[in-house]
Scaffold this motif. Structure first.
Motif, PDB file in Angstrom:
ATOM      1  N   ILE A   1       0.848  -1.207   0.000  1.00 17.60           N
ATOM      2  CA  ILE A   1       0.000   0.000   0.000  1.00 17.60           C
ATOM      3  C   ILE A   1       0.876   1.248   0.000  1.00 17.60           C
ATOM      4  CG2 ILE A   1      -1.658   1.346   1.370  1.00 17.60           C
ATOM      5  CD1 ILE A   1      -2.963  -1.284   2.164  1.00 17.60           C
ATOM      6  N   GLY A   2       0.510   2.194  -0.866  1.00 15.95           N
ATOM      7  CA  GLY A   2       1.248   3.449  -0.962  1.00 15.95           C
ATOM      8  C   GLY A   2       2.357   3.417  -2.004  1.00 15.95           C
ATOM      9  N   LYS A   3       2.583   2.272  -2.618  1.00 19.21           N
ATOM     10  CA  LYS A   3       3.656   2.161  -3.610  1.00 19.21           C
ATOM     11  C   LYS A   3       3.116   2.372  -5.021  1.00 19.21           C
ATOM     12  CE  LYS A   3       6.731  -0.582  -0.874  1.00 19.21           C
ATOM     13  NZ  LYS A   3       7.442  -1.822  -0.710  1.00 19.21           N
ATOM     14  N   VAL A  16      -1.014   4.611  -7.771  1.00 13.63           N
ATOM     15  CA  VAL A  16      -0.545   4.187  -6.456  1.00 13.63           C
ATOM     16  C   VAL A  16      -1.588   3.249  -5.854  1.00 13.63           C
ATOM     17  CG1 VAL A  16       0.016   4.997  -4.119  1.00 13.63           C
ATOM     18  CG2 VAL A  16       0.711   6.351  -6.102  1.00 13.63           C
ATOM     19  N   ALA A  62      -3.846   2.258  -3.290  1.00 14.18           N
ATOM     20  CA  ALA A  62      -4.410   3.092  -2.223  1.00 14.18           C
ATOM     21  C   ALA A  62      -4.918   2.278  -1.044  1.00 14.18           C
ATOM     22  CB  ALA A  62      -5.542   3.949  -2.783  1.00 14.18           C
ATOM     23  N   GLU A  63      -5.740   1.266  -1.306  1.00 13.62           N
ATOM     24  CA  GLU A  63      -6.380   0.527  -0.223  1.00 13.62           C
ATOM     25  C   GLU A  63      -6.632  -0.908  -0.637  1.00 13.62           C
ATOM     26  OE1 GLU A  63      -9.650   3.047   1.740  1.00 13.62           O
ATOM     27  OE2 GLU A  63      -9.410   3.924  -0.253  1.00 13.62           O
TER      28      GLU A  63
END
Length: 86
Positions: free
Chosen positions: A15-17, A36, A38-39
């Motif tokens: 997550i976040g990559k 990206v 996100a969730e």
């Protein structure tokens, strides 16, 4: 071959990559998007798309899409620009 649980757990750690997503758009079309991760949810994951490339902000896919290879994800390492394929 990975299971749905293994795919979900693998994505939760990312997550976040940044990623590049290749999806089957139907009628022999392939859609390539970048954004990206996100969730993650119990049945789906959400990608926030790069705004300059896409008309909409977020897309979601199920883990089964990865399992059936309708969607392929590759994570982009920002520091070295290397790509790790999920």
């Amino acid at each position: 071959m990975k299971t749905l649980v293994e795919i979900k757990q693998g994505l939760e750690g990312q997550i976040g990559k940044r990623l590049k997503l290749t999806a089957n758009g139907g009628r022999r079309q392939t859609v390539i998007r970048s954004g990206v991760l996100a969730e993650t949810y119990p049945a789906v994951f959400v990608v926030e798309l790069d705004q300059e490339e896409n008309a909409f902000e977020r897309v979601s896919y199920s883990y089964a899409d990865i399992l059936t290879e309708a969607v392929e994800i590759s994570f982009v390492d920002e520091s070295s620009k290397a790509v790790a394929t999920e």
